[in-house]
Design a protein around this motif. Structure first.
Motif, PDB file in Angstrom:
ATOM      1  N   UNK A 193     -20.668  13.878  10.855  1.00 27.91           N
ATOM      2  CA  UNK A 193     -21.587  12.922  10.244  1.00 27.91           C
ATOM      3  C   UNK A 193     -21.343  12.793   8.740  1.00 27.91           C
ATOM      4  N   UNK A 194     -21.108  13.927   8.074  1.00 23.64           N
ATOM      5  CA  UNK A 194     -20.841  13.893   6.638  1.00 23.64           C
ATOM      6  C   UNK A 194     -19.553  13.135   6.344  1.00 23.64           C
ATOM      7  N   UNK A 195     -18.529  13.312   7.177  1.00 18.78           N
ATOM      8  CA  UNK A 195     -17.276  12.597   6.981  1.00 18.78           C
ATOM      9  C   UNK A 195     -17.472  11.102   7.176  1.00 18.78           C
ATOM     10  N   UNK A 196     -18.244  10.716   8.176  1.00 23.05           N
ATOM     11  CA  UNK A 196     -18.476   9.293   8.437  1.00 23.05           C
ATOM     12  C   UNK A 196     -19.247   8.643   7.290  1.00 23.05           C
ATOM     13  N   UNK A 197     -20.279   9.322   6.793  1.00 22.17           N
ATOM     14  CA  UNK A 197     -21.040   8.764   5.670  1.00 22.17           C
ATOM     15  C   UNK A 197     -20.165   8.623   4.426  1.00 22.17           C
ATOM     16  N   UNK A 198     -19.320   9.609   4.169  1.00 20.97           N
ATOM     17  CA  UNK A 198     -18.437   9.531   2.996  1.00 20.97           C
ATOM     18  C   UNK A 198     -17.445   8.391   3.136  1.00 20.97           C
ATOM     19  N   UNK A 199     -16.951   8.173   4.347  1.00 22.49           N
ATOM     20  CA  UNK A 199     -16.005   7.078   4.573  1.00 22.49           C
ATOM     21  C   UNK A 199     -16.685   5.722   4.337  1.00 22.49           C
ATOM     22  N   UNK A 200     -17.924   5.574   4.814  1.00 22.30           N
ATOM     23  CA  UNK A 200     -18.649   4.325   4.612  1.00 22.30           C
ATOM     24  C   UNK A 200     -18.959   4.102   3.131  1.00 22.30           C
ATOM     25  N   UNK A 201     -19.289   5.170   2.430  1.00 25.27           N
ATOM     26  CA  UNK A 201     -19.579   5.034   1.002  1.00 25.27           C
ATOM     27  C   UNK A 201     -18.337   4.668   0.200  1.00 25.27           C
ATOM     28  N   UNK A 202     -17.174   5.145   0.634  1.00 23.52           N
ATOM     29  CA  UNK A 202     -15.928   4.797  -0.060  1.00 23.52           C
ATOM     30  C   UNK A 202     -15.620   3.315   0.139  1.00 23.52           C
ATOM     31  N   UNK A 203     -15.602   2.864   1.378  1.00 21.24           N
ATOM     32  CA  UNK A 203     -15.508   1.437   1.682  1.00 21.24           C
ATOM     33  C   UNK A 203     -14.153   0.792   1.516  1.00 21.24           C
ATOM     34  N   UNK A 204     -13.121   1.531   1.096  1.00 20.71           N
ATOM     35  CA  UNK A 204     -11.812   0.917   0.897  1.00 20.71           C
ATOM     36  C   UNK A 204     -11.061   0.792   2.212  1.00 20.71           C
ATOM     37  N   UNK A 205     -10.365  -0.334   2.378  1.00 21.03           N
ATOM     38  CA  UNK A 205      -9.503  -0.496   3.546  1.00 21.03           C
ATOM     39  C   UNK A 205      -8.311   0.452   3.430  1.00 21.03           C
ATOM     40  N   UNK A 206      -7.642   0.701   4.566  1.00 21.90           N
ATOM     41  CA  UNK A 206      -6.556   1.680   4.559  1.00 21.90           C
ATOM     42  C   UNK A 206      -5.424   1.257   3.615  1.00 21.90           C
ATOM     43  N   UNK A 207      -5.115  -0.050   3.601  1.00 21.27           N
ATOM     44  CA  UNK A 207      -4.036  -0.512   2.733  1.00 21.27           C
ATOM     45  C   UNK A 207      -4.327  -0.253   1.265  1.00 21.27           C
ATOM     46  N   UNK A 208      -5.557  -0.555   0.852  1.00 24.51           N
ATOM     47  CA  UNK A 208      -5.918  -0.301  -0.544  1.00 24.51           C
ATOM     48  C   UNK A 208      -5.975   1.192  -0.832  1.00 24.51           C
ATOM     49  N   UNK A 209      -6.480   1.964   0.116  1.00 26.57           N
ATOM     50  CA  UNK A 209      -6.558   3.408  -0.062  1.00 26.57           C
ATOM     51  C   UNK A 209      -5.169   4.013  -0.208  1.00 26.57           C
ATOM     52  N   UNK A 210      -4.239   3.540   0.596  1.00 27.44           N
ATOM     53  CA  UNK A 210      -2.858   4.022   0.509  1.00 27.44           C
ATOM     54  C   UNK A 210      -2.228   3.649  -0.831  1.00 27.44           C
ATOM     55  N   UNK A 211      -2.456   2.418  -1.253  1.00 27.12           N
ATOM     56  CA  UNK A 211      -1.906   1.983  -2.533  1.00 27.12           C
ATOM     57  C   UNK A 211      -2.494   2.755  -3.702  1.00 27.12           C
ATOM     58  N   UNK A 212      -3.799   2.989  -3.679  1.00 25.27           N
ATOM     59  CA  UNK A 212      -4.426   3.761  -4.750  1.00 25.27           C
ATOM     60  C   UNK A 212      -3.910   5.194  -4.772  1.00 25.27           C
ATOM     61  N   UNK A 213      -3.683   5.768  -3.580  1.00 24.78           N
ATOM     62  CA  UNK A 213      -3.194   7.141  -3.509  1.00 24.78           C
ATOM     63  C   UNK A 213      -1.791   7.262  -4.091  1.00 24.78           C
ATOM     64  N   UNK A 214      -0.909   6.324  -3.741  1.00 22.23           N
ATOM     65  CA  UNK A 214       0.461   6.354  -4.265  1.00 22.23           C
ATOM     66  C   UNK A 214       0.456   6.115  -5.772  1.00 22.23           C
ATOM     67  N   UNK A 215      -0.353   5.176  -6.224  1.00 23.63           N
ATOM     68  CA  UNK A 215      -0.426   4.883  -7.661  1.00 23.63           C
ATOM     69  C   UNK A 215      -0.925   6.101  -8.442  1.00 23.63           C
ATOM     70  N   UNK A 216      -1.965   6.753  -7.952  1.00 23.38           N
ATOM     71  CA  UNK A 216      -2.496   7.935  -8.622  1.00 23.38           C
ATOM     72  C   UNK A 216      -1.484   9.072  -8.618  1.00 23.38           C
ATOM     73  N   UNK A 217      -0.775   9.255  -7.486  1.00 21.77           N
ATOM     74  CA  UNK A 217       0.214  10.325  -7.393  1.00 21.77           C
ATOM     75  C   UNK A 217       1.368  10.102  -8.358  1.00 21.77           C
ATOM     76  N   UNK A 218       1.842   8.864  -8.455  1.00 24.08           N
ATOM     77  CA  UNK A 218       2.955   8.578  -9.359  1.00 24.08           C
ATOM     78  C   UNK A 218       2.551   8.780 -10.816  1.00 24.08           C
ATOM     79  N   UNK A 219       1.348   8.384 -11.178  1.00 23.95           N
ATOM     80  CA  UNK A 219       0.875   8.612 -12.539  1.00 23.95           C
ATOM     81  C   UNK A 219       0.832  10.099 -12.869  1.00 23.95           C
ATOM     82  N   UNK A 220       0.316  10.888 -11.941  1.00 24.03           N
ATOM     83  CA  UNK A 220       0.232  12.325 -12.160  1.00 24.03           C
ATOM     84  C   UNK A 220       1.617  12.949 -12.270  1.00 24.03           C
TER      85      UNK A 220
END
Length: 409
Positions: A193-220
């Motif tokens: 239940x906690x995972x589902x609520x956190x996912x709904x609160x995040x609200x990003x589609x998988x494509x955007x989530x993947x892009x944000x993750x790669x962008x953040x990783x490359x910056x770091x």
């Protein structure tokens, strides 16, 4: 206070000017040092770290951190005084190594899942070397002794956990996150239940989530690469200017009561700045020196991490209110604890590992010229380590939760 601030400004300015002069005076030396740092970043750090940063960002976006947080709350809160979400950082940190934990802790702090004090406790004891580096690079690659790798890993990670228990008393009066409220639902269902609520609160589609993750990783990783190159050049310039030789002479005097050779001073100086160079210098100490003392120094160097890693961590934590001073103190304590544990438990650990047969060296990933091989090897070794750590933590947490849920008579 103002006078000390002025002196600090003057010292930093003079040091920077001196480095610029040394850089201009030794262009070939500086270029070779920068190239060496770039090779380490591109062939080792980049392929070994990028998958974990990307995957951890995706897992956080999908709410897996909250899932793990509910499951590991019975373990992390009483032992380390951090919320259960710290178990996710502990798992990823022990599996992937130094800079990743600072990035994940910063993400938790920015999202409000941990307080400042909890972030300081967390990053102080989960910032460790990854098993592939400790066993593969140091033990097999430098010492040519895989049995030593298990001894170094045992003292390194056990002392880190003891440090975490010690640091649970850090900033006791500061705010802490509220414990997860209990209800009649089973623990696993509450975690889902906690995972589902956190996912709904995040609200990003998988494509955007993947892009944000790669962008953040490359910056770091670009930031990490810059620090590696800069510290590689600084260390080489200090050696060219004979400053490291002077510091080695000072440390040699401090080591004289222990009847240790001067070569250990060189290893400690290198390890203060960069962990890989320090471990390599320790392995090159003359053979007449006891392997026990070499292992103790190597364990201290690995646990310290080097100023290069500390600068990376400080740069990442600068985005939050998490202070760097507790982290630096923890690294010093961790180095001392790991060295002492190696000396005390050398005999029992050696006897325990005598039956371990030498297998194929895992160090080959650090010598691979092709990024694809390093990527796949890092995922297989570190991914297996993270999975095993997570399973062990879940089992212990479930046992603690079951014990706490029993009705009192």
């Amino acid at each position: 206070m103002a006078r000390r601030s002025h002196f600090l400004t003057l010292f930093v300015a003079l040091f920077s000017i001196g480095l610029v002069i040394a850089l201009v005076s030794n262009p070939q030396t500086s270029f070779q040092a920068a190239l060496r740092g770039l090779n380490i970043w591109w062939e080792v750090v980049f392929p070994a770290t990028l998958p974990f940063i990307v995957l951890s960002e995706i897992l956080m976006g999908f709410g897996v951190v909250h899932f793990v947080g509910v499951l590991l709350e019975p373990l992390m809160r009483p032992l380390f005084n951090v919320p259960g979400t710290g178990g996710f950082i502990l798992t990823m940190g022990f599996a992937s190594g130094y800079p990743v934990t600072a990035k994940l802790t910063t993400s938790l702090r920015e999202s409000g899942n941990i307080t400042r004090a909890e972030g300081e406790r967390l990053v102080s004891f989960v910032t460790t070397g990854d098993p592939l580096f400790v066993i593969g690079a140091v033990a097999v690659g430098f010492f040519h002794n895989e049995q030593l790798g298990f001894i170094l890993a045992a003292t390194h990670y056990v002392s880190a956990l003891l440090l975490g228990i010690m640091y649970r008393f850090h900033a006791p009066r500061d705010l802490s996150t509220k414990p997860i409220s209990k209800n009649k639902l089973p623990l696993l269902l509450r975690a889902l239940q906690a995972m589902h609520r956190a996912r709904l609160n995040d609200g990003r589609a998988f494509g955007r989530l993947m892009g944000d993750a790669v962008h953040s990783a490359l910056q770091t990783l670009l930031m990490i690469g810059g620090f590696l190159i800069v510290f590689s050049v600084i260390l080489q310039l200090l050696s060219t200017l004979n400053i490291t030789q002077f510091l080695s002479a000072v440390i040699t005097v401090l080591l004289s009561p222990f009847d240790l050779p001067p070569q250990f001073a060189k290893a400690l100086i290198s390890g203060i700045f960069e962990v890989t160079l320090g471990a390599q210098a320790t392995s090159e100490v003359p053979g007449q020196v006891s392997l026990m003392w070499k292992a103790a120094i190597a364990s201290a160097v690995i646990s310290w991490g080097g100023l290069s890693v500390h600068a990376q961590v400080a740069s990442i934590l600068a985005n939050t209110d998490i202070r760097v001073a507790p982290y630096l103190l923890a690294r010093f304590i961790h180095a001392i604890m790991a060295a002492i544990m190696t000396l005390i438990f050398w005999g029992p650990l050696t006897r325990m590992t005598e039956g371990i047969a030498a297998s194929k060296p895992v160090f080959q990933v650090y010598d691979q010229p092709r990024m694809l091989h390093a990527w796949s090897d890092s995922l297989s070794h570190n991914g297996l380590t993270a999975t095993l750590i997570f399973i062990v933590l879940i089992i212990i947490s479930l046992l603690l939760y079951r014990q706490a849920s029993r009705p009192t008579r």
